[in-house]
Design a protein around this motif. Structure first.
Motif, PDB file in Angstrom:
ATOM      1  N   GLY A 103      -8.651   7.995   2.171  1.00 29.03           N
ATOM      2  CA  GLY A 103      -7.675   7.698   3.207  1.00 29.03           C
ATOM      3  C   GLY A 103      -6.514   6.930   2.595  1.00 29.03           C
ATOM      4  N   VAL A 104      -5.363   6.965   3.258  1.00 33.94           N
ATOM      5  CA  VAL A 104      -4.177   6.244   2.793  1.00 33.94           C
ATOM      6  C   VAL A 104      -3.671   5.340   3.910  1.00 33.94           C
ATOM      7  CG1 VAL A 104      -1.806   6.428   1.952  1.00 33.94           C
ATOM      8  CG2 VAL A 104      -3.518   8.100   1.223  1.00 33.94           C
ATOM      9  N   VAL A 105      -3.510   4.065   3.599  1.00 31.59           N
ATOM     10  CA  VAL A 105      -2.933   3.100   4.530  1.00 31.59           C
ATOM     11  C   VAL A 105      -1.465   2.918   4.161  1.00 31.59           C
ATOM     12  CG1 VAL A 105      -2.997   0.726   5.388  1.00 31.59           C
ATOM     13  CG2 VAL A 105      -5.135   1.915   4.820  1.00 31.59           C
ATOM     14  N   LEU A 106      -0.578   3.115   5.125  1.00 30.96           N
ATOM     15  CA  LEU A 106       0.860   2.986   4.882  1.00 30.96           C
ATOM     16  C   LEU A 106       1.301   1.566   5.214  1.00 30.96           C
ATOM     17  CD1 LEU A 106       3.548   4.361   4.187  1.00 30.96           C
ATOM     18  CD2 LEU A 106       3.756   4.998   6.588  1.00 30.96           C
ATOM     19  N   TYR A 107       2.040   0.946   4.285  1.00 31.50           N
ATOM     20  CA  TYR A 107       2.426  -0.455   4.466  1.00 31.50           C
ATOM     21  C   TYR A 107       3.869  -0.653   4.014  1.00 31.50           C
ATOM     22  CZ  TYR A 107       2.356  -5.564   3.878  1.00 31.50           C
ATOM     23  OH  TYR A 107       2.623  -6.905   3.950  1.00 31.50           O
ATOM     24  N   PRO A 108       4.766  -1.038   4.936  1.00 25.23           N
ATOM     25  CA  PRO A 108       6.148  -1.318   4.528  1.00 25.23           C
ATOM     26  C   PRO A 108       6.262  -2.725   3.975  1.00 25.23           C
ATOM     27  CG  PRO A 108       5.943  -1.591   6.893  1.00 25.23           C
ATOM     28  CD  PRO A 108       4.579  -1.157   6.393  1.00 25.23           C
ATOM     29  N   SER A 109       7.024  -2.874   2.902  1.00 22.39           N
ATOM     30  CA  SER A 109       7.310  -4.208   2.403  1.00 22.39           C
ATOM     31  C   SER A 109       8.108  -4.936   3.473  1.00 22.39           C
ATOM     32  CB  SER A 109       8.112  -4.134   1.104  1.00 22.39           C
ATOM     33  OG  SER A 109       8.517  -5.412   0.694  1.00 22.39           O
ATOM     34  N   PRO A 110       7.664  -6.095   3.932  1.00 21.46           N
ATOM     35  CA  PRO A 110       8.307  -6.746   5.081  1.00 21.46           C
ATOM     36  C   PRO A 110       9.755  -7.151   4.840  1.00 21.46           C
ATOM     37  CG  PRO A 110       6.722  -8.206   4.030  1.00 21.46           C
ATOM     38  CD  PRO A 110       6.521  -6.853   3.429  1.00 21.46           C
ATOM     39  N   ASP A 111      10.146  -7.270   3.585  1.00 21.12           N
ATOM     40  CA  ASP A 111      11.517  -7.680   3.282  1.00 21.12           C
ATOM     41  C   ASP A 111      12.275  -6.586   2.542  1.00 21.12           C
ATOM     42  OD1 ASP A 111      11.119 -10.337   4.330  1.00 21.12           O
ATOM     43  OD2 ASP A 111       9.876 -10.691   2.562  1.00 21.12           O
ATOM     44  N   GLY A 112      12.032  -5.339   2.940  1.00 19.88           N
ATOM     45  CA  GLY A 112      12.727  -4.234   2.286  1.00 19.88           C
ATOM     46  C   GLY A 112      12.247  -4.072   0.867  1.00 19.88           C
ATOM     47  N   THR A 113      13.113  -4.295  -0.101  1.00 19.38           N
ATOM     48  CA  THR A 113      12.705  -4.166  -1.498  1.00 19.38           C
ATOM     49  C   THR A 113      12.221  -5.490  -2.072  1.00 19.38           C
ATOM     50  OG1 THR A 113      14.988  -4.537  -2.171  1.00 19.38           O
ATOM     51  CG2 THR A 113      14.268  -2.247  -1.951  1.00 19.38           C
ATOM     52  N   GLY A 114      12.079  -6.503  -1.217  1.00 18.33           N
ATOM     53  CA  GLY A 114      11.608  -7.802  -1.681  1.00 18.33           C
ATOM     54  C   GLY A 114      10.105  -7.807  -1.885  1.00 18.33           C
ATOM     55  N   PRO A 115       9.524  -8.985  -2.177  1.00 20.85           N
ATOM     56  CA  PRO A 115       8.094  -9.083  -2.471  1.00 20.85           C
ATOM     57  C   PRO A 115       7.227  -8.570  -1.318  1.00 20.85           C
ATOM     58  CG  PRO A 115       9.232 -11.099  -3.078  1.00 20.85           C
ATOM     59  CD  PRO A 115      10.216 -10.275  -2.317  1.00 20.85           C
ATOM     60  N   ALA A 116       6.240  -7.768  -1.662  1.00 20.18           N
ATOM     61  CA  ALA A 116       5.319  -7.240  -0.658  1.00 20.18           C
ATOM     62  C   ALA A 116       4.090  -8.139  -0.603  1.00 20.18           C
ATOM     63  CB  ALA A 116       4.916  -5.809  -1.015  1.00 20.18           C
ATOM     64  N   ARG A 117       3.761  -8.618   0.581  1.00 25.79           N
ATOM     65  CA  ARG A 117       2.583  -9.470   0.741  1.00 25.79           C
ATOM     66  C   ARG A 117       1.323  -8.617   0.752  1.00 25.79           C
ATOM     67  NH1 ARG A 117       6.171 -11.635   4.650  1.00 25.79           N
ATOM     68  NH2 ARG A 117       5.091 -10.475   6.275  1.00 25.79           N
ATOM     69  N   ASP A 118       0.212  -9.233   0.402  1.00 28.42           N
ATOM     70  CA  ASP A 118      -1.085  -8.577   0.492  1.00 28.42           C
ATOM     71  C   ASP A 118      -1.440  -8.471   1.976  1.00 28.42           C
ATOM     72  OD1 ASP A 118      -3.718  -7.798   0.477  1.00 28.42           O
ATOM     73  OD2 ASP A 118      -4.324  -9.149  -1.123  1.00 28.42           O
ATOM     74  N   PRO A 119      -1.563  -7.248   2.537  1.00 29.00           N
ATOM     75  CA  PRO A 119      -1.841  -7.119   3.966  1.00 29.00           C
ATOM     76  C   PRO A 119      -3.285  -7.414   4.329  1.00 29.00           C
ATOM     77  CG  PRO A 119      -1.754  -4.962   2.957  1.00 29.00           C
ATOM     78  CD  PRO A 119      -1.393  -5.947   1.884  1.00 29.00           C
ATOM     79  N   PHE A 120      -4.135  -7.633   3.341  1.00 35.17           N
ATOM     80  CA  PHE A 120      -5.545  -7.909   3.585  1.00 35.17           C
ATOM     81  C   PHE A 120      -5.880  -9.312   3.073  1.00 35.17           C
ATOM     82  CE2 PHE A 120      -4.948  -3.417   2.627  1.00 35.17           C
ATOM     83  CZ  PHE A 120      -5.397  -2.832   3.798  1.00 35.17           C
ATOM     84  N   ALA A 121      -7.022  -9.806   3.511  1.00 34.34           N
ATOM     85  CA  ALA A 121      -7.464 -11.094   2.984  1.00 34.34           C
ATOM     86  C   ALA A 121      -7.614 -10.997   1.472  1.00 34.34           C
ATOM     87  CB  ALA A 121      -8.784 -11.497   3.631  1.00 34.34           C
ATOM     88  N   SER A 122      -8.076  -9.859   1.020  1.00 29.67           N
ATOM     89  CA  SER A 122      -8.137  -9.569  -0.413  1.00 29.67           C
ATOM     90  C   SER A 122      -8.063  -8.071  -0.589  1.00 29.67           C
ATOM     91  CB  SER A 122      -9.436 -10.100  -1.031  1.00 29.67           C
ATOM     92  OG  SER A 122      -9.537  -9.655  -2.370  1.00 29.67           O
ATOM     93  N   ALA A 123      -6.986  -7.598  -1.215  1.00 29.83           N
ATOM     94  CA  ALA A 123      -6.827  -6.162  -1.418  1.00 29.83           C
ATOM     95  C   ALA A 123      -7.977  -5.597  -2.242  1.00 29.83           C
ATOM     96  CB  ALA A 123      -5.490  -5.877  -2.108  1.00 29.83           C
ATOM     97  N   ARG A 124      -8.522  -6.408  -3.128  1.00 23.48           N
ATOM     98  CA  ARG A 124      -9.606  -5.925  -3.995  1.00 23.48           C
ATOM     99  C   ARG A 124     -10.795  -5.419  -3.184  1.00 23.48           C
ATOM    100  NH1 ARG A 124     -11.530  -6.838  -9.193  1.00 23.48           N
ATOM    101  NH2 ARG A 124      -9.886  -8.314  -9.703  1.00 23.48           N
ATOM    102  N   THR A 125     -11.118  -6.093  -2.067  1.00 23.59           N
ATOM    103  CA  THR A 125     -12.293  -5.718  -1.293  1.00 23.59           C
ATOM    104  C   THR A 125     -12.007  -4.589  -0.318  1.00 23.59           C
ATOM    105  OG1 THR A 125     -11.784  -7.347   0.428  1.00 23.59           O
ATOM    106  CG2 THR A 125     -13.157  -8.077  -1.403  1.00 23.59           C
ATOM    107  N   ALA A 126     -10.717  -4.275  -0.099  1.00 22.33           N
ATOM    108  CA  ALA A 126     -10.377  -3.278   0.912  1.00 22.33           C
ATOM    109  C   ALA A 126      -9.853  -1.972   0.334  1.00 22.33           C
ATOM    110  CB  ALA A 126      -9.335  -3.856   1.874  1.00 22.33           C
ATOM    111  N   LEU A 127      -9.481  -1.967  -0.944  1.00 23.72           N
ATOM    112  CA  LEU A 127      -8.774  -0.822  -1.509  1.00 23.72           C
ATOM    113  C   LEU A 127      -9.329  -0.420  -2.868  1.00 23.72           C
ATOM    114  CD1 LEU A 127      -5.172  -2.202  -0.891  1.00 23.72           C
ATOM    115  CD2 LEU A 127      -6.306  -0.456   0.503  1.00 23.72           C
ATOM    116  N   ASP A 128      -9.068   0.849  -3.214  1.00 23.90           N
ATOM    117  CA  ASP A 128      -9.369   1.324  -4.560  1.00 23.90           C
ATOM    118  C   ASP A 128      -8.139   1.294  -5.448  1.00 23.90           C
ATOM    119  OD1 ASP A 128     -12.070   1.812  -4.181  1.00 23.90           O
ATOM    120  OD2 ASP A 128     -11.737   3.838  -3.429  1.00 23.90           O
ATOM    121  N   GLY A 129      -6.954   1.322  -4.853  1.00 30.62           N
ATOM    122  CA  GLY A 129      -5.740   1.324  -5.652  1.00 30.62           C
ATOM    123  C   GLY A 129      -4.506   1.252  -4.789  1.00 30.62           C
ATOM    124  N   VAL A 130      -3.359   1.069  -5.432  1.00 30.09           N
ATOM    125  CA  VAL A 130      -2.084   0.923  -4.736  1.00 30.09           C
ATOM    126  C   VAL A 130      -1.088   1.923  -5.298  1.00 30.09           C
ATOM    127  CG1 VAL A 130      -0.155  -0.648  -4.231  1.00 30.09           C
ATOM    128  CG2 VAL A 130      -2.502  -1.538  -4.357  1.00 30.09           C
TER     129      VAL A 130
END
Length: 353
Positions: A103-130
């Motif tokens: 599956g693919v989760v779509l996530y917009p960077s909240p500040d356009g091209t600025g720093p993207a925050r981790d949308p999860f408590a820990s991306a490591r436990t929720a994802l296989d890759g970015v």
């Protein structure tokens, strides 16, 4: 009179598939886990797949993920959700992911091209890759700190490593998928020069990103082949209103008016066309206009827009395939995706001086 009870329908298991196909459960697991090559014959693998489909068997992905230590989920980070290009990138990535049980989760960077925050408590436990589209590696520090494989789309292949990230890789990513952006701008310049244009304005995106930097450099290089050509750069935010205002400023003086506006994006080109119409100038009789991307907007304009077609869905597909390759310790395809100039009604020879 009583109605005979129908036997309860049960969900088929891998044991049912093995029994029906006349093979072991281990063989079923190898085939349906796509790990049968070199262990099971093609004939047996085909028999297992046909039997499983006939029984309506579906592997328990949750249990399989626990065994593999994977979530079978990728995160796609984009600068914004309002741009059609990124929607098409997502469609391609999701299609390839689905073919492989991801599956693919779509996530917009909240500040356009600025720093993207981790949308999860820990991306490591929720994802296989970015997978990140049209962003700088440095904007993904929070996600890279999770140590996940990162695939960059339409991004600088020479981006320096993020030194704060564990196990930094060359270029700051495990793989890159890029378009032949420079070639696209070369095609635009060659088309306009061939029509006889020599006075240009580059309506450039004010967004600070690699893909727009490449367009600017490629345009300068391409126009250098015509010694009598001149180009001025005018920047605008990526919206129609800003582009219209920027184009109006450069079109008002007839003595310095360009014969062609080369726009970094179809949205900027739409703003340029509005400016020309409001000034009483005709497209393309007085001024030619070109875009970049070939969004749906390109054919909604009248006349329809000459632009560079970018295979956005293929970018998403290739990005997801690259991530899968990295997860399986294979070498991803690193060839650039070709782009194509689509000539429509907004370009013509310049007016007689």
């Amino acid at each position: 009179m009583t109605t005979p009870a129908h036997p309860a329908r049960t969900t088929p298991t891998s044991r049912d598939v093995a029994r029906a196909a006349g093979v072991s459960q281990a063989t079923v697991s190898l085939v349906l886990g796509d790990k049968w090559q070199g262990r099971v014959s093609e004939r047996t693998a085909g028999l297992v797949r046909t039997t499983a489909a006939g029984l309506g068997y579906r592997p328990n992905q949750a249990a399989r993920s626990l065994r593999l230590g994977r979530t079978r989920t990728a995160l796609l980070v984009v600068p914004a959700l309002t741009n059609e290009f990124f929607a098409r990138v997502y469609a391609g990535a999701a299609a390839t992911a689905a073919e492989h049980g991801f599956g693919v989760v779509l996530y917009p960077s909240p500040d356009g091209t600025g720093p993207a925050r981790d949308p999860f408590a820990s991306a490591r436990t929720a994802l296989d890759g970015v997978i990140a589209s049209s962003m700088a590696t440095g904007a993904l520090g929070a996600l890279r700190s999770a140590g996940l494989p990162l695939v960059m789309l339409d991004s600088d292949p020479g981006d320096p490593d993020d030194t704060d990230a564990p196990d930094p890789r060359p270029g700051g990513a495990a793989a890159h998928v890029n378009l032949a952006i420079a070639d696209g701008m070369h095609q635009v310049a060659a088309h306009l020069l061939g029509l006889g244009h020599r006075r240009f304005v580059h309506l450039a995106s004010a967004v600070d990103s690699w893909t727009f930097d490449v367009r600017a450099r490629a345009l300068t290089e391409a126009l250098a082949s015509a010694p009598d050509a001149s180009v001025r750069t005018v920047r605008a935010a990526l919206d129609v209103h800003s582009a219209r205002e920027a184009a109006t400023r450069t079109l008002t003086d007839s003595r310095t008016r360009p014969t062609a506006l080369i726009c970094d994006d179809d949205i900027l080109a739409a703003g340029a066309c509005k400016a020309l119409h409001r000034l009483g100038l005709r497209v393309p009789h007085d001024v030619s206009v070109t875009g970049f991307d070939d969004l749906a907007l390109a054919t909604a304009l009248e006349p329809e827009l000459t632009t560079v077609r970018l295979p956005a869905e293929q970018v998403g597909r290739r990005g997801m395939a690259a991530l899968l390759a990295v997860l399986e310790d294979r070498t991803p395809d690193s060839t650039e995706l070709p782009v194509e100039l689509v000539v429509r009604g907004t370009t013509a020879p310049p007016p007689a001086r």
